[in-house]
Design a protein around this motif. Structure first.
Motif: not given
Length: 395
Positions: A238-253
Motif C-alpha cells: 500500500v502506497l501512501t505518499k510520493v514527495e520530492r526529497a532532494g536532488s542528485f546530479d543526473p549526468a550519465g546516470v
C-alpha cells in the motif's frame, strides 16, 4: 437536495473567508454534445483538498446553440464511476445542470467523493460546455514537494500515484512511502503508456519493507514517460505518499536509488558505451552484471572505495553485452550488497539510447492521460521534442 445545497453554500462562505484559490487544471476542453469528450485531473493535483469536505469550481463557456448545459464528475477508474455529488445534484443520469449565461459553478464534495478522486483521479464529462479551468479554495499550506498522497493498494491493472511529467526534472529524488509491505510484493515505475519506464529500477519486497524507497528521476525516464509517471505492482503493498526529497546530479546516470540486489534496471544503453559503473553503499563480496534472464554477462570489472565509504564497481562492456541488454531493455545487478546507482562513466554518456539533437527530432503531442495524439486541436497537451517536454494550449 436543498439541505445539501445550503450546507454547500455555508462551506463556500467559510472557505472563502480564509482560503487561497488553487488551480487544479487549466486548458480548453470542449465537451461537445455527444458525451464522448472528457478530461481528467490526476490524483497528484488533488492532494490540496481537505479530507472531509471541499468545493471544486468549474470555469467554462457555454455553447449558445444548446438549450441546456451539463457536466458529470466521476472517479477516473475503469467505467468512470459517477461521484455521489452527481447523484445528489444531478438528474436520473447523474448529470448536473448549470444555469444559462453562467461562466462558473461550484461542485461540493463530501468525504467519500474526496477519497475516491484522491485515490483514482477525477474524470469529467459534459454537454454544451468548454471547460477552461478547475479551481478549489483551500486553507491547507500547499507543499510544492508533495506530489501525491492517499492510500493505494498497487496492482498491475491500474496506474497508481500518477505524477505529471511537467512537475518533474532530471535530478529530482522522489520518496515513495509505503504503509503496508504485503507479501511477495514488487513495484515498477511506469510511463503513461504502461511500459516499464526506462531509466528506473524495480522496487522489490525488501525495499518496500523498509517503509520507503527513493526513485531518482533520470533524463531517460523523462525522455520515455510521455505525459506522466506512475507505479504498478503486486503483493498487497500500500502506497501512501510520493514527495520530492532532494536532488542528485543526473549526468550519465542510468538509474538512481538504494535497492537490495539483485536489481532489475530498465534501460537502453548507448551502442558506443564501453563501461558501466555501479555504486554500492559499502564493500560487497561479489558483483555481477546480468541480462534479464539472470545470465551472467561475465563482464570484467574493477572496484574502488570512494571517500564516503561507498564502493564503485566498473564493468567493461562489449557490443554483444550491450545488444543483449538492449534487446530486452533491461539489465540486472546481482550482489550481496545494496545498490545506490548505475552510471555511464564520463565520456560514455554522450547519448543514452543514441539520442539525437532536439531540433532534429519530430514533435510529439500527448493528451493529459499520456495518450499520443496525431492531430491535436482545441485543448491542453503535452508537447515533446527530444529531451524537451512542455505543456501547450492549442486552439
Amino acid at each position: 437536495m436543498i439541505k445539501h445545497l445550503l450546507a454547500s453554500a455555508a462551506l463556500v462562505a467559510a472557505l472563502s473567508a480564509s482560503a487561497a484559490e488553487v488551480t487544479l487544471w487549466e486548458g480548453s476542453c470542449n465537451l461537445g454534445t455527444s458525451w464522448s469528450e472528457s478530461f481528467s485531473i490526476p490524483q497528484s493535483e488533488l492532494t490540496v483538498l481537505g479530507n472531509e469536505s471541499a468545493v471544486l469550481t468549474f470555469h467554462y463557456t457555454l455553447d449558445p446553440k444548446c438549450t441546456y448545459w451539463q457536466y458529470k464528475p466521476c472517479s477516473d477508474v475503469s467505467g468512470w464511476t459517477p461521484l455521489d455529488v452527481a447523484t445528489e445534484l444531478g438528474n436520473d443520469y447523474q448529470c448536473i445542470s448549470v444555469e444559462a449565461g453562467s461562466s462558473k459553478t461550484d461542485c461540493p464534495l463530501g468525504a467519500k467523493d474526496i477519497a475516491a478522486i484522491k485515490a483514482d483521479g477525477l474524470r469529467v464529462q459534459g454537454y454544451g460546455m468548454t471547460v477552461t479551468k478547475v479551481t478549489c479554495e483551500t486553507d491547507k499550506t500547499v507543499d510544492e514537494n508533495l506530489l501525491w498522497e492517499g492510500e493505494c493498494t498497487l496492482s498491475w491493472s491500474s496506474q497508481g500515484a500518477i505524477i505529471p511529467a511537467s512537475k518533474l526534472k532530471a535530478g529530482d529524488l522522489l520518496k515513495y512511502t509505503f504503509s503496508t509491505a504485503g507479501s511477495g510484493s514488487q513495484v515498477i515505475v511506469k510511463g503513461a503508456d504502461w511500459n516499464d519506464l526506462l531509466g528506473s529500477a524495480k522496487i522489490a519486497q525488501k525495499d518496500i519493507a523498509t517503509g520507503s524507497a527513493i526513485v531518482g528521476v533520470t533524463q531517460e525516464m523523462l525522455d520515455n514517460c510521455g505525459a506522466n509517471i506512475n507505479v504498478q505492482g503486486e503483493g498487497g503493498c500500500v502506497l501512501t505518499k510520493v514527495e520530492r526529497a532532494g536532488s542528485f546530479d543526473p549526468a550519465g546516470v542510468v538509474a538512481y536509488g538504494e535497492r537490495f540486489c539483485g536489481t532489475n534496471v530498465f534501460t537502453v544503453l548507448p551502442k558506443s558505451a564501453t563501461q558501466l559503473a555501479v555504486t554500492f553503499t559499502a564493500a560487497v563480496d561479489y558483483a555481477q552484471l546480468m541480462n534479464s534472464s539472470w545470465t551472467d554477462l561475465a563482464a570484467t570489472s574493477s572496484s574502488k572505495t570512494n571517500a564516503d565509504g561507498t564502493v564503485t564497481y566498473t564493468f567493461g562492456l562489449t557490443a554483444d553485452m550491450i545488444s543483449a541488454i538492449n534487446a530486452k531493455k533491461e539489465l540486472i545487478i546481482n550482489s550481496n550488497g545494496k545498490l545506490i546507482s548505475v552510471n555511464l562513466p564520463s565520456g560514455d554518456d554522450s547519448g543514452i539510447a543514441d539520442i539525437v539533437a532536439d531540433e532534429n527530432v519530430p514533435v510529439e503531442y500527448f493528451n493529459l492521460q499520456g495518450i499520443r495524439v496525431e492531430n491535436p486541436e482545441n485543448g491542453l497537451y503535452i508537447r515533446r521534442q527530444g529531451n524537451k517536454v512542455s505543456k501547450v494550449i492549442i486552439r
